[in-house]
Design an enzyme around this catalytic site. Structure first.
Site, PDB file in Angstrom:
ATOM      1  N   ALA A  75       0.863  -1.167   0.000  1.00 44.44           N
ATOM      2  CA  ALA A  75       0.000   0.000   0.000  1.00 44.44           C
ATOM      3  C   ALA A  75       0.908   1.228   0.000  1.00 44.44           C
ATOM      4  O   ALA A  75       2.103   1.122   0.285  1.00 44.44           O
ATOM      5  CB  ALA A  75      -0.883  -0.015   1.239  1.00 44.44           C
ATOM      6  N   GLY A 120       0.593  -4.998   0.753  1.00 42.77           N
ATOM      7  CA  GLY A 120      -0.488  -4.996  -0.229  1.00 42.77           C
ATOM      8  C   GLY A 120      -0.091  -5.653  -1.547  1.00 42.77           C
ATOM      9  O   GLY A 120      -0.961  -6.131  -2.288  1.00 42.77           O
ATOM     10  N   GLU A 123      -0.591  -9.226  -1.002  1.00 37.81           N
ATOM     11  CA  GLU A 123      -2.041  -9.446  -0.923  1.00 37.81           C
ATOM     12  C   GLU A 123      -2.699  -9.400  -2.306  1.00 37.81           C
ATOM     13  O   GLU A 123      -3.629 -10.155  -2.589  1.00 37.81           O
ATOM     14  CB  GLU A 123      -2.656  -8.409   0.025  1.00 37.81           C
ATOM     15  CG  GLU A 123      -2.202  -8.652   1.464  1.00 37.81           C
ATOM     16  CD  GLU A 123      -2.516  -7.495   2.400  1.00 37.81           C
ATOM     17  OE1 GLU A 123      -2.100  -6.356   2.098  1.00 37.81           O
ATOM     18  OE2 GLU A 123      -3.160  -7.723   3.428  1.00 37.81           O
ATOM     19  N   GLU A 143       3.740  -5.317   7.533  1.00 37.29           N
ATOM     20  CA  GLU A 143       2.917  -4.263   8.154  1.00 37.29           C
ATOM     21  C   GLU A 143       3.305  -3.972   9.597  1.00 37.29           C
ATOM     22  O   GLU A 143       3.241  -2.832  10.052  1.00 37.29           O
ATOM     23  CB  GLU A 143       1.427  -4.649   8.092  1.00 37.29           C
ATOM     24  CG  GLU A 143       0.801  -4.503   6.710  1.00 37.29           C
ATOM     25  CD  GLU A 143       0.978  -5.732   5.826  1.00 37.29           C
ATOM     26  OE1 GLU A 143       1.720  -6.660   6.208  1.00 37.29           O
ATOM     27  OE2 GLU A 143       0.375  -5.745   4.750  1.00 37.29           O
TER      28      GLU A 143
HETATM   29  C1  HXC Z   1       5.153   4.382  -0.933  1.00 36.60           C
HETATM   30  C2  HXC Z   1       7.184   3.464  -1.465  1.00 36.60           C
HETATM   31  C3  HXC Z   1       6.766   2.210  -0.975  1.00 36.60           C
HETATM   32  C4  HXC Z   1       5.445   2.100  -0.471  1.00 36.60           C
HETATM   33  C5  HXC Z   1       8.783   2.022  -1.682  1.00 36.60           C
HETATM   34  N1  HXC Z   1       8.427   3.302  -1.887  1.00 36.60           N
HETATM   35  N2  HXC Z   1       7.798   1.333  -1.125  1.00 36.60           N
HETATM   36  N3  HXC Z   1       6.370   4.533  -1.451  1.00 36.60           N
HETATM   37  N4  HXC Z   1       4.682   3.225  -0.465  1.00 36.60           N
HETATM   38  N5  HXC Z   1       4.950   0.960  -0.027  1.00 36.60           N
HETATM   39  C6  HXC Z   1       9.256   4.369  -2.470  1.00 36.60           C
HETATM   40  C7  HXC Z   1      10.330   4.824  -1.522  1.00 36.60           C
HETATM   41  O1  HXC Z   1       9.831   5.755  -0.603  1.00 36.60           O
HETATM   42  C8  HXC Z   1      11.326   5.435  -2.493  1.00 36.60           C
HETATM   43  O2  HXC Z   1      10.860   6.718  -2.869  1.00 36.60           O
HETATM   44  C9  HXC Z   1      11.208   4.530  -3.709  1.00 36.60           C
HETATM   45  O3  HXC Z   1       9.941   3.885  -3.596  1.00 36.60           O
HETATM   46  C10 HXC Z   1      12.273   3.462  -3.754  1.00 36.60           C
HETATM   47  O4  HXC Z   1      12.292   2.761  -2.530  1.00 36.60           O
HETATM   48  P1  HXC Z   1      13.614   2.577  -1.618  1.00 36.60           P
HETATM   49  O5  HXC Z   1      13.143   2.299  -0.253  1.00 36.60           O
HETATM   50  O6  HXC Z   1      14.548   3.701  -1.820  1.00 36.60           O
HETATM   51  O7  HXC Z   1      14.240   1.266  -2.277  1.00 36.60           O
HETATM   52  P2  HXC Z   1      15.172   0.161  -1.574  1.00 36.60           P
HETATM   53  O8  HXC Z   1      16.121   0.809  -0.624  1.00 36.60           O
HETATM   54  O9  HXC Z   1      15.700  -0.684  -2.686  1.00 36.60           O
HETATM   55  O10 HXC Z   1      14.152  -0.726  -0.694  1.00 36.60           O
HETATM   56  C11 HXC Z   1      13.132  -1.463  -1.318  1.00 36.60           C
HETATM   57  C12 HXC Z   1      12.090  -1.905  -0.249  1.00 36.60           C
HETATM   58  C13 HXC Z   1      11.634  -0.673   0.550  1.00 36.60           C
HETATM   59  C14 HXC Z   1      12.735  -2.950   0.705  1.00 36.60           C
HETATM   60  C15 HXC Z   1      10.947  -2.592  -1.000  1.00 36.60           C
HETATM   61  O11 HXC Z   1      11.217   0.337  -0.383  1.00 36.60           O
HETATM   62  C16 HXC Z   1      10.486  -0.919   1.470  1.00 36.60           C
HETATM   63  O12 HXC Z   1      10.654  -1.503   2.546  1.00 36.60           O
HETATM   64  N6  HXC Z   1       9.284  -0.457   1.087  1.00 36.60           N
HETATM   65  C17 HXC Z   1       8.113  -0.565   1.934  1.00 36.60           C
HETATM   66  C18 HXC Z   1       7.587  -1.957   1.932  1.00 36.60           C
HETATM   67  C19 HXC Z   1       6.409  -2.103   2.881  1.00 36.60           C
HETATM   68  O13 HXC Z   1       6.533  -1.868   4.094  1.00 36.60           O
HETATM   69  N7  HXC Z   1       5.253  -2.453   2.346  1.00 36.60           N
HETATM   70  C20 HXC Z   1       4.027  -2.648   3.135  1.00 36.60           C
HETATM   71  C21 HXC Z   1       3.268  -1.364   3.192  1.00 36.60           C
HETATM   72  S1  HXC Z   1       1.911  -1.543   4.279  1.00 36.60           S
HETATM   73  P3  HXC Z   1      11.841   7.999  -2.942  1.00 36.60           P
HETATM   74  O14 HXC Z   1      10.897   9.118  -3.236  1.00 36.60           O
HETATM   75  O15 HXC Z   1      12.541   8.088  -1.630  1.00 36.60           O
HETATM   76  O16 HXC Z   1      12.760   7.642  -4.101  1.00 36.60           O
HETATM   77  C22 HXC Z   1       0.735  -2.342   3.392  1.00 36.60           C
HETATM   78  C23 HXC Z   1      -0.585  -2.527   4.100  1.00 36.60           C
HETATM   79  C24 HXC Z   1      -1.691  -2.955   3.198  1.00 36.60           C
HETATM   80  O17 HXC Z   1       0.920  -2.722   2.290  1.00 36.60           O
HETATM   81  C25 HXC Z   1      -3.035  -2.637   3.757  1.00 36.60           C
HETATM   82  C26 HXC Z   1      -3.431  -1.200   3.710  1.00 36.60           C
HETATM   83  C27 HXC Z   1      -4.896  -0.941   4.031  1.00 36.60           C
END
Ligand code: HXC
Length: 270
Positions: A75, A120, A123, A143
């Site tokens: 998400a 997400g 999912e 999450e």
């Molecule tokens: C918004 C995101 C994002 C996300 C990455 N980005 N994941 N933006 N939402 N979920 C953005 C980063 O901010 C960054 O933007 C760019 O994408 C590249 O990501 P980096 O982190 O710089 O890349 P890297 O260091 O290679 O790491 C990759 C990664 C990491 C391990 C996948 O990005 C990460 O941990 N992302 C979050 C994963 C996560 O927690 N997902 C679950 C979300 S909660 P900039 O602008 O800085 O370049 C969820 C709940 C669902 O999904 C239910 C909701 C109702």
């Protein structure tokens, strides 16, 4: 058949295979509210085309992500960071709607996961019929690292797919697993060496399914989705209804007749 044009998705229809690519590579294809809304519209358009009258232009869907680094990294954390509980709830429910639409679609939907499928993203992949992964795939429900819980169906579909024990461990730890582990758990059906092989395998499987009677494939999918999570008795009722329905199709007459006449069946989707 015009599946429409979208800000956040790329759609390509080739030989009956609709490839739907989430296209926000700068945010690792995170499912912003705009993406969720586009997914709803695209899957509704695909659903509407899945009839004999429309000619069954789409015989299967491949869901994937752009940029080569991520399937979908979850998400949209930026958007969520400023959401109030009611807005967040509505966001979660709108994606639930998309996942239910995917499960209702009468054609197979394969998630082609190359890179991160987190939160997400995992999912979304779980809502597809099954997952093919490249060796670069990484799965997880991170999450809890954000003070969140799965919100797009992970607490329901991950235990269904891999069993309660592995699902609990993945969700409580937020741990990432690689493609080999996903295969071992039954989260992914197959692991392919790279992106090209991943897509070739997904297309080949959709081609194999497209040679079958489409209404039968749709009924089988409906039966499995309907019975999942229900009691055995209820599940058998749902199966019995689907079985009966199959007998109303021309393709069922053709399939059984062709067998008895020792020839290949020619299915028309009626
Ligand atoms: C918004 C995101 C994002 C996300 C990455 N980005 N994941 N933006 N939402 N979920 C953005 C980063 O901010 C960054 O933007 C760019 O994408 C590249 O990501 P980096 O982190 O710089 O890349 P890297 O260091 O290679 O790491 C990759 C990664 C990491 C391990 C996948 O990005 C990460 O941990 N992302 C979050 C994963 C996560 O927690 N997902 C679950 C979300 S909660 P900039 O602008 O800085 O370049 C969820 C709940 C669902 O999904 C239910 C909701 C109702």
């Amino acid at each position: 058949f015009d599946p429409g044009t979208y800000e956040t998705l790329e759609l390509d229809l080739t030989d009956g295979v609709l490839t739907l690519t989430v296209n926000r590579p700068k945010a690792l294809n995170a499912l912003s509210r705009e993406v969720v809304s586009d997914l709803w519209k695209a899957f509704t358009a695909i659903q509407d085309s899945c009839t004999h009258d429309a000619g069954w232009p789409v015989r299967g869907v491949i869901v994937t992500g752009a940029g080569g680094k991520a399937f979908v990294a979850g998400a949209d954390i930026r958007q969520m960071s400023s959401m109030d509980p009611d807005t967040a709830s509505e966001y979660g429910r709108s994606m639930h709607g998309v996942t239910l639409l995917i499960e209702k679609l009468p054609v197979p939907v394969i998630a082609a996961v190359d890179g991160f499928a987190l939160g997400g993203g995992c999912e979304l992949a779980l809502a597809c019929d099954f997952i093919y992964a490249s060796e670069a795939a990484r799965f997880g429900q991170p999450e809890v690292n954000l003070g969140l819980v799965p919100g797009f169906g992970g607490s329901v579909r991950l235990p269904q797919r891999v069993g309660l024990g592995p699902a609990r461990e993945l969700i409580y730890t937020g741990r990432q697993i690689d493609a080999a582990e996903a295969l071992r758990l039954g989260l992914a059906n197959r692991v392919l060496a790279d992106r090209d092989e991943l897509f070739a395998a997904a297309r080949a499987t959709i081609g194999e399914i497209a040679a079958k009677a489409p209404l039968a494939v749709g009924l089988a999918k409906q039966s499995i989705a309907g019975a999942t999570g229900r009691s055995t008795a209820k599940g058998l009722e749902i199966e019995a209804d689907a079985f009966r329905e199959a007998f109303t199709t021309q393709d069922m007459r053709e399939g059984t007749t062709a067998f008895l006449e020792k020839r290949s069946a020619v299915f028309t989707g009626k």
